[in-house]
Scaffold this motif. Structure first.
Motif, PDB file in Angstrom:
ATOM      1  N   GLN A  40      21.596  -9.167  -2.801  1.00 53.76           N
ATOM      2  CA  GLN A  40      20.567  -8.387  -2.104  1.00 53.76           C
ATOM      3  C   GLN A  40      19.304  -9.208  -1.872  1.00 53.76           C
ATOM      4  O   GLN A  40      18.683  -9.107  -0.813  1.00 53.76           O
ATOM      5  CB  GLN A  40      20.242  -7.118  -2.895  1.00 53.76           C
ATOM      6  N   ARG A  43      19.987 -11.381   1.082  1.00 50.59           N
ATOM      7  CA  ARG A  43      19.954 -10.585   2.322  1.00 50.59           C
ATOM      8  C   ARG A  43      18.514 -10.300   2.744  1.00 50.59           C
ATOM      9  O   ARG A  43      18.157 -10.425   3.915  1.00 50.59           O
ATOM     10  CB  ARG A  43      20.693  -9.265   2.146  1.00 50.59           C
ATOM     11  N   ASN A  44      17.689  -9.897   1.791  1.00 49.62           N
ATOM     12  CA  ASN A  44      16.291  -9.581   2.103  1.00 49.62           C
ATOM     13  C   ASN A  44      15.539 -10.813   2.606  1.00 49.62           C
ATOM     14  O   ASN A  44      14.761 -10.722   3.549  1.00 49.62           O
ATOM     15  CB  ASN A  44      15.588  -9.010   0.881  1.00 49.62           C
ATOM     16  N   LYS A  45      15.766 -11.934   1.984  1.00 50.51           N
ATOM     17  CA  LYS A  45      15.061 -13.164   2.346  1.00 50.51           C
ATOM     18  C   LYS A  45      15.434 -13.635   3.755  1.00 50.51           C
ATOM     19  O   LYS A  45      14.569 -14.048   4.530  1.00 50.51           O
ATOM     20  CB  LYS A  45      15.385 -14.256   1.314  1.00 50.51           C
ATOM     21  N   ARG A  47      17.192 -11.904   6.202  1.00 52.57           N
ATOM     22  CA  ARG A  47      17.496 -10.834   7.153  1.00 52.57           C
ATOM     23  C   ARG A  47      16.968 -11.141   8.551  1.00 52.57           C
ATOM     24  O   ARG A  47      17.659 -10.944   9.548  1.00 52.57           O
ATOM     25  CB  ARG A  47      16.897  -9.524   6.658  1.00 52.57           C
ATOM     26  N   ASN A  48      15.750 -11.619   8.659  1.00 51.62           N
ATOM     27  CA  ASN A  48      15.131 -11.871   9.961  1.00 51.62           C
ATOM     28  C   ASN A  48      15.250 -13.324  10.412  1.00 51.62           C
ATOM     29  O   ASN A  48      14.778 -13.666  11.487  1.00 51.62           O
ATOM     30  CB  ASN A  48      13.661 -11.455   9.921  1.00 51.62           C
ATOM     31  N   GLU A  51      21.183 -14.649  11.946  1.00 52.31           N
ATOM     32  CA  GLU A  51      21.924 -13.566  12.593  1.00 52.31           C
ATOM     33  C   GLU A  51      22.795 -12.857  11.544  1.00 52.31           C
ATOM     34  O   GLU A  51      23.356 -13.487  10.655  1.00 52.31           O
ATOM     35  CB  GLU A  51      22.803 -14.147  13.700  1.00 52.31           C
ATOM     36  N   GLU A  52      22.923 -11.544  11.671  1.00 54.57           N
ATOM     37  CA  GLU A  52      23.586 -10.721  10.653  1.00 54.57           C
ATOM     38  C   GLU A  52      25.023 -11.161  10.365  1.00 54.57           C
ATOM     39  O   GLU A  52      25.412 -11.305   9.204  1.00 54.57           O
ATOM     40  CB  GLU A  52      23.569  -9.257  11.068  1.00 54.57           C
ATOM     41  N   LEU A  55      24.990 -14.449   8.548  1.00 53.48           N
ATOM     42  CA  LEU A  55      24.545 -14.261   7.166  1.00 53.48           C
ATOM     43  C   LEU A  55      25.675 -13.702   6.312  1.00 53.48           C
ATOM     44  O   LEU A  55      25.882 -14.162   5.180  1.00 53.48           O
ATOM     45  CB  LEU A  55      23.320 -13.343   7.111  1.00 53.48           C
ATOM     46  N   GLU A  56      26.428 -12.743   6.844  1.00 55.95           N
ATOM     47  CA  GLU A  56      27.571 -12.191   6.117  1.00 55.95           C
ATOM     48  C   GLU A  56      28.583 -13.288   5.799  1.00 55.95           C
ATOM     49  O   GLU A  56      29.099 -13.363   4.682  1.00 55.95           O
ATOM     50  CB  GLU A  56      28.260 -11.084   6.936  1.00 55.95           C
TER      51      GLU A  56
END
Length: 153
Positions: A40, A43-45, A47-48, A51-52, A55-56
Motif C-alpha cells: 500500500q 501504491r500511494n507513493k 500512484r500519480n 501508469e496504473e 504499477l500493478e
C-alpha cells in the motif's frame, strides 16, 4: 516471471514497453530497498507517477522476486516496536493499519504470536506504571493505560 514471458515474442513497440517497465521497476526497487515498505505504501507513493497497469505489473514482479512481502513487513515492524517502544497490542495494530497492511495479515501474525505479545504488553504496562507512579496516582495511571489501549485488570 510473467512480464518477461510476455515479451519473448517482442517487436520494437514491445521493447519500448519493456524499457519503460524496467525504468519504473528500478524506481520502485530503489524506494523499497532503501527501507522495507508495504504494498500500500508503494501504491500511494507511485500512484500519480506510474501508469496504473504498469504499477500493478511492477508490484507483481517485485512480490514474485521477494522484495515486497507484507507478512515479513509485519514481523519486522512488530519486532522493531517491541525492541524500541512501549506499546499495547492495540497500538501496534493501529500503527500497522496506518501503514496499509491488510487487517487479516495483522490478525494472523497476532494470533500466531499472542503469548509473546501479551508478555511484552504486560512488561510495557509495568514499565509505564513504574515511570508514571512518581507523578500520577493509581487511578490516573489506569486511565492513561486504558487510553493507550492496554487491558487493565
Amino acid at each position: 516471471m510473467k512480464i518477461i514471458e510476455n515479451f519473448e515474442n517482442s517487436n520494437s513497440m514491445d521493447i519500448e514497453s519493456l524499457k519503460k517497465f524496467d525504468e519504473e521497476k528500478t524506481k520502485v526497487l530503489k524506494y523499497v530497498t532503501y527501507k522495507k515498505r508495504t504494498e500500500q505504501e508503494i501504491r500511494n507513493k507511485f500512484r500519480n507517477q506510474i501508469e496504473e497497469n504498469m504499477l500493478e505489473d511492477v508490484i507483481e514482479y517485485l512480490k514474485e522476486a521477494g522484495y515486497i512481502n507484507d507478512y515479513e513487513f509485519v514481523e519486522r515492524q512488530v519486532n522493531e516496536y517491541m525492541n524500541l517502544k512501549t506499546m499495547s497490542i492495540k497500538e501496534i495494530k493501529y500503527k500497522l493499519y496506518t501503514k496499509g497492511v491488510d487487517k487479516k495479515l495483522i490478525e494472523k501474525y497476532i494470533d500466531k504470536n499472542i503469548d509473546a505479545l501479551q508478555e511484552y504488553e504486560g512488561n510495557c504496562m509495568q514499565k509505564i506504571r513504574d515511570k508514571k507512579a512518581q507523578t500520577m496516582d493509581e487511578r490516573e495511571i489506569e486511565q492513561y493505560l486504558y487510553k493507550k489501549g492496554y487491558k487493565c485488570d
